[in-house]
Structure formats: C-alpha cells, structure tokens
Design an enzyme around this catalytic site. Sequence first.
Site, PDB file in Angstrom:
ATOM      1  N   ASP A  75      14.985  74.102 -24.022  1.00  0.00           N
ATOM      2  CA  ASP A  75      14.445  72.750 -24.167  1.00  0.00           C
ATOM      3  C   ASP A  75      13.359  72.760 -25.241  1.00  0.00           C
ATOM      4  OD1 ASP A  75      16.035  72.144 -21.982  1.00  0.00           O
ATOM      5  OD2 ASP A  75      14.366  72.153 -20.550  1.00  0.00           O
ATOM      6  N   ASP A 128       9.736  71.551 -25.372  1.00  0.00           N
ATOM      7  CA  ASP A 128       8.703  71.165 -24.419  1.00  0.00           C
ATOM      8  C   ASP A 128       7.479  70.645 -25.160  1.00  0.00           C
ATOM      9  OD1 ASP A 128      10.088  72.238 -22.022  1.00  0.00           O
ATOM     10  OD2 ASP A 128       9.839  74.138 -23.070  1.00  0.00           O
TER      11      ASP A 128
END
Length: 208
Positions: free
Chosen positions: A135, A137
């Site tokens: 991901d 972040d």
Amino acid sequence: MVDPAALRRHDLVYLSPEAWRDQVASVVDEVADWADLGRPAILRQRVCADPDGVVPLGLPLPPGMGRKRLTLSCSPAAVARVASPPSLRDARSSAPAGWRPVIEALLGADPSWRCFGSLAWQHVTRLSYLTDASDLDLLITCVSHAEATRVAAALGGIAAWAPMRLDAELVSEGGNAVQWREWLSDAPHLLVKTRSGPALVAREALFP
C-alpha cells in the site's frame, strides 16, 4: 534526554550505535549493525509489559530479512534524536516508477503530506521493503472538520485510478488519527488510533 510523553505515533527514533548495541543488539543479533548504518526504529504503542519510563520501539524488517516485526525498548537517555516520518515529496525518489503519477497527483493536492509504511522504510533505510502488494501509506494532519472532508474527497478521486491501495490516516492536532475511508462514512462514532490504543470517538470530537 527525550521525553517519552512528547513522542507521537510513527515518529522515527534514532539511537546511538553504542546505545543500540547495549540495549537492542544484544537481544536481537540480526540487526546488530542497524544503528551503525544510521537506521531508526519507530515509536510503538505501549503495552502492559513495558516498564515505566522506557521508550517503546518497533522495527519492521523487510521481506529479505523475513518481514519480522520486532518489539524493542530503550531508556530515554539512549535516544540520539527523533524525526517525523518522511515527507512524501522526499520519499518519492524511493518509489517504483509505476507509483510516480499517483505521488505527483497527491503532492499536487498538498505537498506537505507525509508517508509511513513500506515506502517510508525503504526511503530511510535504503532496503527493499516495497512489493507488488504494498500500500501507499500517508499521514495527513487536518486542523478542522472541513479540511478532513476536503482531504478525504481528494484521496477518493486519486484512489479511483491509483494502481496501489491508498491507506491514509487523517491526524488531529492532538495526534489522534482516523482512516480516511472511515471519515467518509456517515457513522456518528469513528474508530480512532491514539497513543494508548484504538478507541471509538464521536465524529464531532475528532476535529474542531
């Protein structure tokens, strides 16, 4: 000497090589040279087993080192310096080429946003933390209800075409954080991350 109460979630904590060897490396031999290489640990949530007055630390290792999450601690006197998580602007040089259009769009929305997670660790350590499943972040400080709503809407527009998942925390000036998708919900109470752990907080109490 650092005041543990003044530290915030996601702060990067640097120990001197001597303190690292004395307090950490003797417990976790595989990262014995971590501080010698100028690499930090991260402030983690305090648990019941932590003695009073220690600085609770975490250290996520990259896939090449087994992707372990080490739980460490040190005395306040062992801390050489503390740094905020890297800005997205600085960390973009460590991102894969396929992420660059998304990062440029995010910086266009606001160049002050910071990052944590795999991209941040890859940037500060120069080790390979990012994978195809990583991901992106983000840490985004919001000073008002209106700003949090504006930021979440901007993230939603970019997330719609981003090749990776955007995982952003909207952070109040007091340091409490809510996931941006949670903020977009119509729930009257939100799951909020605090220094002492997760808590349900009334929506209107999070941002002024």
